[in-house]
Design a protein around this motif. Structure first.
Motif, PDB file in Angstrom:
ATOM      1  N   GLY A 288       0.850  -1.185   0.000  1.00 14.38           N
ATOM      2  CA  GLY A 288       0.000   0.000   0.000  1.00 14.38           C
ATOM      3  C   GLY A 288       0.884   1.232   0.000  1.00 14.38           C
ATOM      4  O   GLY A 288       1.964   1.221   0.586  1.00 14.38           O
ATOM      5  N   GLN A 293       3.500   9.126  -0.228  1.00 18.54           N
ATOM      6  CA  GLN A 293       3.363   8.746  -1.639  1.00 18.54           C
ATOM      7  C   GLN A 293       1.982   9.154  -2.156  1.00 18.54           C
ATOM      8  O   GLN A 293       1.857   9.677  -3.271  1.00 18.54           O
ATOM      9  N   GLY A 319      15.118   5.120  -0.904  1.00 20.22           N
ATOM     10  CA  GLY A 319      14.223   4.113  -0.335  1.00 20.22           C
ATOM     11  C   GLY A 319      12.840   4.630   0.013  1.00 20.22           C
ATOM     12  O   GLY A 319      12.022   3.900   0.552  1.00 20.22           O
ATOM     13  N   LYS A 322      10.154   6.468  -4.671  1.00 23.33           N
ATOM     14  CA  LYS A 322       9.862   7.408  -5.755  1.00 23.33           C
ATOM     15  C   LYS A 322       9.402   6.683  -7.013  1.00 23.33           C
ATOM     16  O   LYS A 322       8.612   7.207  -7.791  1.00 23.33           O
ATOM     17  N   THR A 323       9.927   5.463  -7.216  1.00 27.56           N
ATOM     18  CA  THR A 323       9.641   4.769  -8.468  1.00 27.56           C
ATOM     19  C   THR A 323       8.147   4.508  -8.645  1.00 27.56           C
ATOM     20  O   THR A 323       7.596   4.697  -9.737  1.00 27.56           O
ATOM     21  N   ARG A 469      10.796  -1.017   7.560  1.00 23.18           N
ATOM     22  CA  ARG A 469      12.236  -0.883   7.328  1.00 23.18           C
ATOM     23  C   ARG A 469      13.004  -1.025   8.627  1.00 23.18           C
ATOM     24  O   ARG A 469      12.607  -0.479   9.648  1.00 23.18           O
TER      25      ARG A 469
HETATM   26  P1  ADP Z   1      13.758   5.407  -4.178  1.00 26.86           P
HETATM   27  O1  ADP Z   1      12.923   6.523  -3.660  1.00 26.86           O
HETATM   28  O2  ADP Z   1      15.083   5.321  -3.495  1.00 26.86           O
HETATM   29  O3  ADP Z   1      13.877   5.409  -5.677  1.00 26.86           O
HETATM   30  P2  ADP Z   1      12.384   2.985  -4.652  1.00 26.86           P
HETATM   31  O4  ADP Z   1      11.277   3.534  -5.443  1.00 26.86           O
HETATM   32  O5  ADP Z   1      13.485   2.301  -5.384  1.00 26.86           O
HETATM   33  O6  ADP Z   1      12.990   4.102  -3.731  1.00 26.86           O
HETATM   34  O7  ADP Z   1      11.775   2.045  -3.530  1.00 26.86           O
HETATM   35  C1  ADP Z   1      12.608   1.330  -2.651  1.00 26.86           C
HETATM   36  C2  ADP Z   1      11.991  -0.008  -2.310  1.00 26.86           C
HETATM   37  O8  ADP Z   1      10.812   0.189  -1.525  1.00 26.86           O
HETATM   38  C3  ADP Z   1      11.544  -0.777  -3.523  1.00 26.86           C
HETATM   39  O9  ADP Z   1      11.899  -2.121  -3.313  1.00 26.86           O
HETATM   40  C4  ADP Z   1      10.038  -0.599  -3.545  1.00 26.86           C
HETATM   41  O10 ADP Z   1       9.387  -1.682  -4.150  1.00 26.86           O
HETATM   42  C5  ADP Z   1       9.691  -0.486  -2.089  1.00 26.86           C
HETATM   43  N1  ADP Z   1       8.514   0.329  -1.797  1.00 26.86           N
HETATM   44  C6  ADP Z   1       8.139   1.473  -2.403  1.00 26.86           C
HETATM   45  N2  ADP Z   1       7.006   1.976  -1.850  1.00 26.86           N
HETATM   46  C7  ADP Z   1       6.672   1.127  -0.854  1.00 26.86           C
HETATM   47  C8  ADP Z   1       5.598   1.090   0.119  1.00 26.86           C
HETATM   48  N3  ADP Z   1       4.660   2.033   0.147  1.00 26.86           N
HETATM   49  N4  ADP Z   1       5.579   0.060   0.987  1.00 26.86           N
HETATM   50  C9  ADP Z   1       6.532  -0.888   0.969  1.00 26.86           C
HETATM   51  N5  ADP Z   1       7.555  -0.919   0.092  1.00 26.86           N
HETATM   52  C10 ADP Z   1       7.644   0.077  -0.806  1.00 26.86           C
END
Ligand code: ADP
Ligand code: MG
Length: 714
Positions: A288, A293, A319, A322-323, A469
């Motif tokens: 979620g 986000q 972490g 953002k993706t 985390r």
């Molecule tokens: P960054 O902001 O560093 O680019 P990423 O988008 O790579 O971060 O996300 C880091 C990790 O956290 C990825 O493995 C992603 O799948 C996971 N992730 C992203 N949003 C969530 C969320 N809301 N809950 C749990 N895990 C998440």
């Protein structure tokens, strides 16, 4: 065709001599040319005369003002009169270790360190027992004072022949400060007469010289006031230096102001539909969204739905997820039948984004486009893009190329903003009609700075980490205890951990950094054999990918790396981050590096290895890292402790956007430049007045000219 798809007008011919290749200068032979390229060129852009002229000396050395070993301040250029007392050649077969030479004066001794230079050559420059004058910077290494690659080594007679004040340049292996000085003089001969782009009243008030005179004063400091003697308070930057810094700041602020003015005018297109696709993708995510986000997605959707063009910065710690936010933004454009592009600064990151988006993207059609694709593959991708058979293309700079044509690009996402400038943003924006742009950065930029640097953008912040985390335990360890660290790594490896080992910044030159990384790599291989891998910025792309993949797959379990390697890479199994010489890094970068661990479900550790003794500020900074994982707090504190240069202006942060200015010492000038630029754009939006015309030359000179195409035909 939108206005920014029009090719930029040509650079004024008056600047041609400055953009001619540097290797055309007299005195550059086949031996020197590659060294110049290494110092000032890039793979895409051979060194030009302007690069040489903008390579300003770091300081002047007064010939008669000799320092002493005991009192020389670390990190600043100094000239010492020393006697050569011994050699420490590298052990045979021990990799690329340096050749060391021991020298002393009446007050103490230091080691001179030479990487990649044959022993006989070193010994010829520094015969045993001889008296020599050496210039360079002293550093502390393992508690011992050393000088890596002195910029000058001369004897008594040569010293007597020196000018009273001699500029000291950042040198590179094989190319001395002296040689650079000669070339700079030759380059000055090519300096054309340029129109004055600064306001004459302001120049007079600040008592600043004309641009050409300022460059001459910098490169020929013979008649300039001597540098402040050791121990005295730092002198204000000389007028010539201030003038040049201001020129550069004004160019950047003017480009931003033009962009801002245009964005206000530019109509956008609604890149959001009824939300069915966005909702479906969000529902299918394996997690979620965090509150942060959700907020960011809502802000972006509001931009996309409006007919104003989006230019938004998505700021979020490593972490923070953002993706997923980017994916939902892209899905929104795809929902209304358009395409999206995601651009990463490096090959490795582009590939990683591509692989990670795949499983989240459901039925969306993804493609990867990088500079390394084979011709047939590339043709197929380009055709599919142009035909609208691709929804999301992920790529590197390759996306800018003219051959890349979209059927209908709606949203462009640019990852790691600080690597790209206004130029690239415009180039990507020009690939479609009123493209909405989302820029992502993990650099926690304090709000005050964000305003000056990204003043043309709206900002969304991800200030909340996904749940679950594990906190990262951070420890400060002196390098005196390196053996204990290596022993502890042995235990961790036995328990299945994976380790990043980041090597120190030893010198200005990447070449020297690399040698240090290779040395550490060899050391660790003695203990851990094939479990150790090496990755560095000078490796060809495919080798980098291979090294990264071996680490991700667990074939290697310690990855030794220089800092030039992209830090955005994600290996959830990595739980230990060792950063050598941590006191030399910017806090923002330490924070980013640390964020590479703590991504999986296991507890992680970050070891900050420092070489003591630490000064008060250095210790406070490292302790800050131990106390908190909050990137914004770290950035604010860093700003307070060290000034903004540390946060943004340094090579470490990757934001080497300024060549002559320094955000730390020129912060006040940046404000003035911002106001000056805004006023100029209000009064003369087409840059048509005489000063406006001269400012166009300034934009070209500092290669901020992409903004000129915003001015229309005039
Ligand atoms: P960054 O902001 O560093 O680019 P990423 O988008 O790579 O971060 O996300 C880091 C990790 O956290 C990825 O493995 C992603 O799948 C996971 N992730 C992203 N949003 C969530 C969320 N809301 N809950 C749990 N895990 C998440
Ligand atoms: Mg990322």
């Amino acid at each position: 065709m939108t206005d920014d798809a029009r090719p930029a007008p040509l650079r004024p011919a008056i600047l041609d001599p400055l953009f001619a290749p540097a290797r055309g200068l007299p005195g550059i032979g086949p031996k020197m040319a590659p060294m110049i390229e290494r110092l000032l060129g890039t793979p895409e852009q051979p060194a030009r005369i302007v690069d040489l002229l903008f390579h300003l000396p770091q300081g002047g050395v007064v010939r008669k003002l000799l320092g002493s070993i005991a009192e020389a301040p670390p990190g600043e250029p100094v000239t010492l009169g020393v006697t050569v007392t011994g050699y420490r050649p590298p052990q045979p077969g021990a990799g690329r270790r340096p050749y060391r030479v021991l020298v002393e004066d009446a007050t103490g001794d230091i080691t001179l360190v030479f990487f990649g230079m044959p022993g006989p050559r070193v010994e010829k420059m520094l015969p045993l027992g001889a008296h020599r004058y050496i210039t360079g910077r002293i550093d502390l290494y393992d508690g011992h004072r050393q000088m890596v690659h002195p910029s000058r080594i001369i004897d008594e007679a040569a010293l007597a022949a020196l000018p009273a004040v001699e500029p000291v340049y950042g040198a590179t292996e094989g190319l001395t400060s002296r040689a650079i000085s000669k070339l700079a003089h030759a380059a000055l001969e090519r300096l054309p007469v340029l129109p004055e782009w600064q306001d004459p009243a302001w120049l007079a008030r600040e008592n600043w010289p004309a641009f050409a005179d300022a460059l001459r004063a910098e490169h020929r400091p013979e008649n300039a006031p001597p540098p402040v003697p050791e121990g005295a308070a730092a002198a204000p930057r000389p007028p010539a230096r201030q003038r040049l810094a201001y020129d550069e700041l004004l160019a950047s602020q003017l480009a931003l102001a033009l962009l801002r003015a245009r964005n206000r005018r530019a109509p956008g297109r609604a890149n959001a539909g009824d939300g069915h696709l966005v909702d479906r993708i969000e529902a299918a995510l394996p997690f979620g969204l965090t509150g942060a986000q959700k907020r960011a997605v809502a802000e972006i959707r509001a931009d996309l739905a409006s007919d104003r063009r989006m230019l938004r910065l998505l700021q979020g710690d490593v972490g923070s997820g953002k993706t997923a936010v980017a994916l939902l933004a892209m899905a929104s454009a795809i929902e209304v039948g358009r395409q999206a592009a995601l651009m990463a600064p490096t090959e490795i990151l582009a590939r990683q984004h591509f692989e990670r988006l795949g499983p989240m993207a459901g039925t969306l059609r993804l493609r990867l486009l990088t500079g390394r694709d084979r011709a047939a593959e590339r043709r197929a991708t380009l055709a599919a893009l142009a035909a609208g058979e691709v929804d999301i293309v992920v790529g590197t700079h390759a996306l800018f190329q003219d051959s890349v044509v979209f059927a209908d690009l709606g949203v462009a996402v640019v990852d790691e903003q600080h690597r790209f400038g206004v130029h690239q943003r415009l180039a990507l924006g020009a690939k479609g009609q009123a493209v909405d742009i989302l820029v992502m950065t993990a650099t926690p930029i304090p709000r005050t700075l964000a305003l000056t640097c990204f003043g043309d953008m709206d900002v969304s912040v991800l200030d909340e980490k996904p749940a679950g985390r594990q906190p990262i335990v951070t420890r400060l360890v002196s390098t005196d205890r390196l053996d204990e660290v290596v022993a502890a790594l042995g235990r961790a490896l036995a328990a299945g951990d994976r380790v990043y080992w980041i090597c120190p910044l030893v010198a200005e030159s990447e070449f020297v950094d690399l040698a240090a990384a290779e040395e550490r790599f060899e050391d660790l291989r003695h203990s851990f054999g094939d479990a150790v891998g090496l990755i560095h910025g000078k490796m060809p792309g495919p080798d980098k990918d291979a090294a990264m993949e071996r680490f991700a797959a667990g074939e290697t379990r310690i990855l030794v790396s220089t800092t030039v390697v992209e830090v955005g890479v994600d290996v959830p199994e990595a739980t230990i981050m060792v950063i050598e010489h941590a006191e030399r890094f910017g806090l923002a970068q330490l924070h980013q590096l640390r964020g590479r661990v703590g991504r999986g479900s296991r507890a992680s550790t970050c070891l900050l290895l420092y070489r003591g003794p630490l000064g008060q500020v250095s210790r406070a900074r490292l302790e800050m890292m131990r106390e908190t994982e909050d990137g914004f707090r770290i950035a604010e504190e860093d700003l307070r402790l060290r000034g903004e240069g540390e946060v943004l202006g340094t090579r470490q942060s990757g934001m080497a956007a300024f060549r002559l200015a320094n955000l730390e010492s020129d912060a006040a000038l940046l404000q003035v430049a911002r106001d000056d630029a805004q006023l100029m754009v209000q009064r003369d939006p087409g840059l048509k007045s005489p000063r406006g015309q001269a400012l166009r030359v300034l934009l070209y000179l500092f290669e901020r000219d992409a903004a000129i195409r915003l001015l229309g035909a005039g």
